[in-house]
Design a protein around this motif. Sequence first.
Motif, PDB file in Angstrom:
ATOM      1  N   THR B  34       0.843  -1.196   0.000  1.00  9.52           N
ATOM      2  CA  THR B  34       0.000   0.000   0.000  1.00  9.52           C
ATOM      3  C   THR B  34       0.879   1.247   0.000  1.00  9.52           C
ATOM      4  N   LEU B  35       1.859   1.243   0.867  1.00 10.50           N
ATOM      5  CA  LEU B  35       2.773   2.378   0.965  1.00 10.50           C
ATOM      6  C   LEU B  35       3.448   2.657  -0.377  1.00 10.50           C
ATOM      7  N   VAL B  37       2.597   1.617  -3.429  1.00  9.74           N
ATOM      8  CA  VAL B  37       1.673   2.001  -4.498  1.00  9.74           C
ATOM      9  C   VAL B  37       1.267   3.461  -4.341  1.00  9.74           C
ATOM     10  N   LEU B  38       1.003   3.878  -3.107  1.00 13.05           N
ATOM     11  CA  LEU B  38       0.620   5.263  -2.876  1.00 13.05           C
ATOM     12  C   LEU B  38       1.733   6.220  -3.272  1.00 13.05           C
ATOM     13  N   THR B  39       2.963   5.919  -2.848  1.00  9.84           N
ATOM     14  CA  THR B  39       4.060   6.820  -3.205  1.00  9.84           C
ATOM     15  C   THR B  39       4.284   6.823  -4.705  1.00  9.84           C
ATOM     16  N   ALA B  40       4.185   5.626  -5.308  1.00 11.05           N
ATOM     17  CA  ALA B  40       4.378   5.563  -6.754  1.00 11.05           C
ATOM     18  C   ALA B  40       3.349   6.449  -7.453  1.00 11.05           C
ATOM     19  N   PHE B  82      14.561   4.239  -1.467  1.00 13.70           N
ATOM     20  CA  PHE B  82      14.313   4.098  -0.034  1.00 13.70           C
ATOM     21  C   PHE B  82      13.463   2.880   0.289  1.00 13.70           C
ATOM     22  N   LEU B  83      12.411   2.716  -0.517  1.00 14.64           N
ATOM     23  CA  LEU B  83      11.404   1.720  -0.151  1.00 14.64           C
ATOM     24  C   LEU B  83      11.803   0.288  -0.497  1.00 14.64           C
ATOM     25  N   LEU B  84      12.584   0.127  -1.562  1.00 13.88           N
ATOM     26  CA  LEU B  84      12.952  -1.235  -1.938  1.00 13.88           C
ATOM     27  C   LEU B  84      13.772  -1.951  -0.863  1.00 13.88           C
ATOM     28  N   PRO B  85      14.788  -1.275  -0.281  1.00 14.47           N
ATOM     29  CA  PRO B  85      15.497  -1.957   0.809  1.00 14.47           C
ATOM     30  C   PRO B  85      14.562  -2.337   1.946  1.00 14.47           C
TER      31      PRO B  85
END
Lengths: 311, 318
Positions: B34-35, B37-40, B82-85
């Motif tokens: 969710t996080l 997808v929202l940022t994307a 940031f999010l992938l790690p």
Amino acid sequence: MMAAIETQDLTKRYRSLVAVDRLNLRVERGEVFGLLGPNGSGKTTTILMLLGLTEPTAGQVRVLGRDPVREPLAVKRRVGYLPDTVGFYDELTGRENLRYTAALNGLTGRRAEERIQALLEQMGLLEAADRPVRTYSRGMKQRLGLADILVKDPELIILDEPTLGLDPAAAHEFLELIGRLKNQGLTVLLASHLLEQVQRVCDRVGLFRKGRMDLVGTVPELARRVLGGAYRIRVEAEGEGLREAMAAVPGVLHVRPEGSAWVVEAESDLRPALARVVVQAGGRLFGLELGTPGLDEVYRAYYGEVQHDAA
Amino acid sequence: MTRREGSAFAGLGVVFTKEFADQLSGARMALLVTLIVLTAAGTVYAAIQTIRNVVGEDPFLFLRLFTTAKEPLPSFVAFMGFLLPLLGIALGFDAVNGEFQRRTLGRVLSQPIFRDALLFGKFLAGLTTLAMVLGAIWLLVTGMGILLTGVPPSGEEVARSLLYLLGALAYGGVWLVIALFFSVLFKNPTTSALAAIGTWLFFTVFWGMIAAGLAQAIAPVTYGFPEEVLRQAQTELMLARVAPNTLYSEITLALLKPEVRALGPVLPVQLQGMVLGTPLPLSQSLLMIWPEFTGMIAGMVIFFTLAYVLFQRAEIRA
């Protein structure tokens, strides 16, 4: 026929600690063998070596004729192992947990479902089968554990402290289940420190202490060997000179007072003879009770002796 | 010494299927996706607002969706950095010690499978989950781009963005494997999560400074010669490339900005004859980031091997 388990001078050392010391164990097919001893006496280490989960430092192991170090998969396919603290995937249901185990053993589809259903029924878990395991009681988890190791249709099952943490009723029920499995022709190796509790389901037991197993045999055999007398008769009686009269009966090994009664150790069931001498000596007889000595006593007597000898 | 019998991968498919299902149904997965997808959606939407003005002028408009930042939002690729790690760590930090804690490890390992299958199955499930999330996000971004700009991406743009996706997968994979390694090393999932996040923070925040300091020590500028300055800059860059995030940003840069022709200091001499601002062909961009790509794969292999060796030797008794 080949033995279910055979070890020769099996040894495991962790640095300076000898966890298992030259163990020679032979468990025949179809018997329930109890590996008994206090915590830390080497029972679990022995089991892990039997399964190939820990490599022995020295010695030989054969489980169902195979070497668990070199052929771990062949052994694990035919041996079920229930660890002392069995865990399940809490968020999955009991049935799903069994399904995973079945799949890991190459059992899928209709055959797996039928087998799982039958086992759940046998273990009395049908009602709870489709609830997440996190809702299970300790006793239910233990029974699910038993179902879990039976999924692969093993020839030998190894149970490590299976009654640990169960209340007496659940423990009793669990041991009954094990007794029933024996009737199906399974070989069972059972490790426990609760000597009294498990002794009645075991055909033979081996007593462990500090990595060594010095005593092997049936419970009465061990009792005879260690305590001398296999028969223990509790005589509730009042009167003068009873002790001497009873000690004089042929076959009586030892008489000692216990509370208001006497405990007579004898080579055979001497209850009629004892009753006679009590009456003849003018005593009043209230009761005669035959009991065989428990493993706890055997254990304490034997290792007490050993310690005594060493000192 | 006789060989062990049986395939090391017996049961791999079963472990994979179960772990994959667990990952997808888990609450933490839902939260993170969710996080992401929202940022994307947010960053891409913001990027489109900026890009709209230049529609028709930029041949790589579609790629700009990924790289354009609009204050105060960073670009999509920076967010992913940031999010992938975080996602990789979340997928792997309790892979092995979680089983240990739940007491399921002994039970699973007493089934007729090798430990290899368990570890590899968990890794593959994590990587597949990552790939699936990335694929979904890529589709989302592409769809939004087409809808909101009205310009379909060209073949090369699709190829470049898919290659970037592969790079992002490798980047997330490195963190997945690092988390997996910590989950074997530490018996407690909290400890392994902290260790993995600590490692990530270290590389993201501190490694840049450390690399600069180290470069000054290794290749000092004593007399101020250009050679010295260049050597120091190169040393610093090499050191910085130890961090996966440096490799990730270089891959991103080279693939999503076709006009980038070098990933380090460039001398004026080397600029001679160069037509600045013209895009490189895809094959050349690819060539440029090949070492970065191999570097990430090597990182994965190293940490997986470490985890593997540790796991093989681990005592499984409680």
